[in-house]
Write a protein that holds these residues in place. Structure first.
Motif, mmCIF file in Angstrom:
data_model
loop_
_atom_site.group_PDB
_atom_site.id
_atom_site.type_symbol
_atom_site.label_atom_id
_atom_site.label_comp_id
_atom_site.label_asym_id
_atom_site.label_seq_id
_atom_site.Cartn_x
_atom_site.Cartn_y
_atom_site.Cartn_z
ATOM 1 N N CYS A 1 -7.671 -55.755 -37.110
ATOM 2 C CA CYS A 1 -7.422 -54.348 -36.778
ATOM 3 C C CYS A 1 -8.721 -53.632 -36.438
ATOM 4 N N LEU A 2 -9.770 -53.922 -37.179
ATOM 5 C CA LEU A 2 -11.058 -53.276 -36.932
ATOM 6 C C LEU A 2 -11.665 -53.735 -35.613
ATOM 7 N N GLN A 3 -11.382 -54.968 -35.202
ATOM 8 C CA GLN A 3 -11.949 -55.499 -33.969
ATOM 9 C C GLN A 3 -11.292 -54.921 -32.725
ATOM 10 N N GLN A 4 -10.248 -54.133 -32.906
ATOM 11 C CA GLN A 4 -9.646 -53.456 -31.756
ATOM 12 C C GLN A 4 -10.561 -52.356 -31.223
ATOM 13 N N ILE A 5 -11.511 -51.918 -32.040
ATOM 14 C CA ILE A 5 -12.487 -50.914 -31.605
ATOM 15 C C ILE A 5 -13.527 -51.605 -30.735
ATOM 16 N N GLN A 6 -13.779 -51.071 -29.558
ATOM 17 C CA GLN A 6 -14.747 -51.668 -28.654
ATOM 18 C C GLN A 6 -16.139 -51.676 -29.279
ATOM 19 N N VAL B 1 -24.287 -48.677 -37.117
ATOM 20 C CA VAL B 1 -25.084 -47.901 -36.166
ATOM 21 C C VAL B 1 -25.225 -48.661 -34.846
ATOM 22 N N SER B 2 -25.382 -49.989 -34.901
ATOM 23 C CA SER B 2 -25.464 -50.791 -33.684
ATOM 24 C C SER B 2 -24.173 -50.694 -32.879
ATOM 25 N N CYS B 3 -23.031 -50.739 -33.583
ATOM 26 C CA CYS B 3 -21.745 -50.602 -32.893
ATOM 27 C C CYS B 3 -21.596 -49.219 -32.258
ATOM 28 N N ALA B 4 -22.043 -48.195 -32.968
ATOM 29 C CA ALA B 4 -21.966 -46.842 -32.427
ATOM 30 C C ALA B 4 -22.824 -46.690 -31.175
ATOM 31 N N GLN B 5 -24.011 -47.298 -31.178
ATOM 32 C CA GLN B 5 -24.875 -47.241 -30.010
ATOM 33 C C GLN B 5 -24.237 -48.000 -28.829
ATOM 34 N N TYR B 6 -23.559 -49.092 -29.125
ATOM 35 C CA TYR B 6 -22.878 -49.843 -28.060
ATOM 36 C C TYR B 6 -21.781 -48.993 -27.422
ATOM 37 N N ILE B 7 -21.016 -48.302 -28.290
ATOM 38 C CA ILE B 7 -19.931 -47.451 -27.779
ATOM 39 C C ILE B 7 -20.503 -46.302 -26.938
ATOM 40 N N GLY C 1 -17.221 -56.532 -33.653
ATOM 41 C CA GLY C 1 -16.876 -57.947 -33.634
ATOM 42 C C GLY C 1 -16.502 -58.453 -35.010
ATOM 43 N N PHE C 2 -16.381 -59.781 -35.126
ATOM 44 C CA PHE C 2 -15.926 -60.356 -36.389
ATOM 45 C C PHE C 2 -16.974 -60.219 -37.489
ATOM 46 N N ILE C 3 -18.265 -60.170 -37.144
ATOM 47 C CA ILE C 3 -19.291 -60.038 -38.174
ATOM 48 C C ILE C 3 -19.264 -58.643 -38.784
ATOM 49 N N THR C 4 -19.242 -57.611 -37.950
ATOM 50 C CA THR C 4 -19.211 -56.239 -38.464
ATOM 51 C C THR C 4 -17.925 -55.967 -39.229
ATOM 52 N N SER C 5 -16.791 -56.381 -38.689
ATOM 53 C CA SER C 5 -15.513 -56.123 -39.347
ATOM 54 C C SER C 5 -15.426 -56.824 -40.697
ATOM 55 N N GLU D 1 -16.283 -66.584 -38.382
ATOM 56 C CA GLU D 1 -15.098 -66.250 -37.599
ATOM 57 C C GLU D 1 -13.851 -66.881 -38.207
ATOM 58 N N GLN D 2 -13.948 -68.128 -38.643
ATOM 59 C CA GLN D 2 -12.809 -68.790 -39.285
ATOM 60 C C GLN D 2 -12.441 -68.087 -40.594
ATOM 61 N N LEU D 3 -13.444 -67.662 -41.350
ATOM 62 C CA LEU D 3 -13.190 -66.950 -42.606
ATOM 63 C C LEU D 3 -12.463 -65.639 -42.352
ATOM 64 N N ALA D 4 -12.896 -64.912 -41.330
ATOM 65 C CA ALA D 4 -12.261 -63.632 -41.009
ATOM 66 C C ALA D 4 -10.803 -63.828 -40.598
ATOM 67 N N LEU D 5 -10.535 -64.858 -39.803
ATOM 68 C CA LEU D 5 -9.173 -65.090 -39.323
ATOM 69 C C LEU D 5 -8.249 -65.602 -40.421
#
Length: 285
Positions: free
Chosen positions: A213-218, A279-285, A221-225, A201-205
């Motif tokens: 910007c990618l994390q605005q999609i429901q 695919v996990s994010c798509a299933q969550y959405i 998270g920080f790992i996928t982005s 998370e610190q690395l991403a920030l």
């Protein structure tokens, strides 16, 4: 030497090298040890030459070193080079010569790929190391639960993060001596995973602010982005955004001939881990 083409068949200890001149005649053939010192020493006289190799364990750092020496490097997609790995007479020496001749004839026949930078590779390894710990913890939790079930008991439902706490208070006495060492390992893995979560998370920030910007999609998270940014690395690699889907194996395969156009499943090419996250994010959405 800018007028020669070199084929390099990579190995774990030694690499076979084939050098062709401008007319395609064999100039030299030799083996080089798999060390930075030997590779730089051997290829220094060939600065400016075109070097072709297949992707593999050693291709990222070797291609970067050769480019630093001034060589033009082509890293072929080994999965698509059937003319090399499906030959009836297959040797490392012949593979090196075939790579050189393909690169000399038409570079696109190698289906060249581009390796990410060394820093992006190191940063991505943090995410993959965390994923390995998560999978190890999942296997241990499943083993503990199934073992308890086998004697007619059940552990209470809970998240993986607090499993070790619930297991310590709910473990049957008959299995406590056998399974508590595994529960302690699960607790240790959970602590290490939390540490990786903080680092990622610190690395991403701090280093990759575009992940916000990618994390605005429901569901993202920080790992996928961060995995998405590090895997693609540069958006300039693609002429259109729609090309990212096929690059990650998320579009259907094609098998068209005449009037026949089969409906096939997705190709599943490209990065397996990133595709699993998406695919996990798509299933969550």
């Amino acid at each position: 030497m800018t007028n020669v083409t070199i084929g390099m068949d990579l190995g774990d200890k030694n690499h076979e090298v084939c050098v062709l001149d401008q007319k395609g005649h064999l100039m030299d053939r030799f083996a080089v040890g798999n060390t930075r010192k030997q590779i730089r020493k051997v290829f220094l006289p060939y600065a400016g030459a075109l070097v072709a190799m297949e992707n593999g364990t050693h291709s990222p750092w070797i291609s970067r070193d050769l480019e630093a020496l001034g060589c033009k490097v082509l890293v072929g997609n080994a999965r698509k080079l059937r003319m090399i790995w499906a030959r009836s007479q297959k040797t490392d020496v012949k593979d090196a010569e075939m790579l050189a001749r393909i690169a000399r004839f038409d570079r696109q026949l190698l289906y060249p790929i581009r390796h990410r930078s060394q820093q992006a590779q190191i940063d991505l390894e943090q995410i993959k190391a965390r994923d390995l710990l998560v999978r190890l913890r999942t296997d241990l939790i499943n083993h503990v639960r199934s073992t308890v079930k086998a004697i007619g008991e059940r552990l209470p439902a809970c998240s993986a993060d607090c499993f070790h706490k619930r297991a310590q208070t709910s473990m049957p006495d008959s299995l406590r001596t056998v399974l508590m060492p595994l529960v302690e390992q699960i607790a240790s893995l959970t602590q290490q995973i939390r540490g990786y979560n903080c680092k990622i998370e610190q690395l991403a920030l701090a280093v990759y602010p575009e992940t916000a910007c990618l994390q605005q999609i429901q569901g993202v998270g920080f790992i996928t982005s961060l995995a998405f940014v590090l895997t693609l690395e540069s958006p300039n690699r693609f002429d259109k955004s729609r090309a990212v889907g096929p690059h990650l194996g998320l579009t259907p395969r094609q098998d068209q001939s005449g009037g026949c156009d089969k409906q096939l499943r997705i190709s599943k090419e490209g990065d397996v881990y990133l595709r699993r996250l998406l695919v996990s994010c798509a299933q969550y959405i």
